[in-house]
Design an enzyme around this catalytic site. Sequence first.
Site: not given
Length: 594
Positions: A186, A190, A322, A497
């Site tokens: 993360e 980010r 993903d 998404e």
Amino acid sequence: MSTTMKRYGLLLVIAACTVLVFYRFHDTVLPAGRSSFAWGHHSASVGQPLDSQDGHFRWRDVPVRYPVVSLTPLPTAKPKQLPAVQHTFTEESQQAAETRRSRLAAVKSTFERCWRAYKEHAWLQDELAPISGGYRNGFGGWAANLVDNLDNLWIMDMKKEFEAAVVAAVSIDLSVSSTNIVNVFETTIRHLGGLLSAYDLSQDQRLLHKATEVGEMLLVAFDTPNRMPITRWRPVDGKSGRAQVADGVVLVAEIGSLTLEFTRLSQVTRDPKWYDAVERIVRVFDEQQSKTKLPGMWPVVVNAKDLDFTGDNTFTLGAMSDSLYEYLPKMHALLGGVEPVYEKMYTDSMNTAITHNLWRPMTPDNADILLSGNVRVNPDVEVDPQGQHLVCFAGGMLALGGRLFSNKPQVELGRKLTNGCIWTYRALPYGIMPEVFHMVSCASKDKCNWDEDRWRDEVMQRASLQSKGLVDAYIQEQRIPKGFTDLPDRRYILRPEAIESVFILYRITGDQRLQDAGWDMFTAITNATETGLANAAISDVTIGADSKMDSMESFWMAETLKYFYLLFSEPSVISLDEWVFNTEAHPFKRPTVK
């Protein structure tokens, strides 16, 4: 872009894993490619600063226990001329231009409103609480929303706000954290991704300096005997020099989705150490791709400590996996097509996923659409007819991969997957797709006729009803739209998404109906989520605005609104032939062919 199984029924094998507690799907769920949590109003020190000439702590000064003997250099071959990705757009009519610009202005207005609210109520915190006006710090307290939106401020021509945000971003103190454990994935997508993208757009050297600082910190998480990263990392251990060991239970997306950001950092700094760090991970994926229980794909859970990426029996393009797959064609583009391993891994994984994970739902209108589900090998290959909002990215991924590798059938599959998500949005009463749902799977992907009796039977089985006479009352009471058999997670947490794939498909095909579909999504979402300050997640898409939650993850502005904005921008704005997006929607500059 940018995942555990329990929550969706397939992840029972790792239900005991404590890693799930930190997942980015908020209070109960999913991560990868797309958030963590923790309320807070203070920062906790992660250790005493090291001595340096100016008295400031520097992550690059932390002693290395397991130094790299030989660095893998960045590829030096001349970038290839890759196939064009974007459609060749012709001049639009005056009416079409006016419609597009009015929609663009509406999206920008929503972003500006959210940015003002963040600045007034949560400046330098990770996320705004959009109902109470409080804030949330789940990403180290390192101003995630601010860093996540630096590139948006530039793209939307908010240059005054951009300058103020840059000044604030470079002041972030990475020696203290609001959380004891930091999610390396993360933080990478980010913070590192956000700073690198803003640098690529603006060429502001302050941003490159800060991105390098973040990269130096993240590299300490790789200081293990086998140089595999600790994905849920304790910075205090890194700072204090304690021995670190990679974890035996790791979500595959979290270890496999660091390549794009680390490679870009090496490209712009001309220092190969970050590329070397992720190339070692890629080597393991490559070597073990054909040895898993579903050859071609990697399981949801892998063992980084023992370098075994084959043990688990669950495979998905969705949550927890993903962005691993998403990054394969994007790395091919970022490296100018000169490193063949990414095309090989992408091709082999998609051949398997297309065969086993994609399924056609039975719908009342016999729509020619596809969804992507979770597969368990036990010992036969079984697919769960489940849909996830998160896996809607797959349509854009297949379309992009189809363009980059000149595979027209994949572009068509990407279109059908994207249309599957558009259909699901439209099928719900407030025009918004839920986090997780089930439908009836057709026997064939090519043809499928509606069978109302079969649909009712499947609803009855999922609900464990004792007689068919109870089905109609259950469907009405539970607000289950026709075609769906279950809505186990009814939330919409402002996810990007679906619009991500709509944007990519529009840029690839030029189909203006996708702009109309995107506008329907935007109006439905804003109608249901707008608060007095900004926009809030909702707990039940069958109830809508009356189920607002005091949560607005940074990806709402950084990804969702960015993709809406770009859908209605001129096609030349962040062209897919010039830029590649990380899983947090941060565009990185692709190499030019001279």
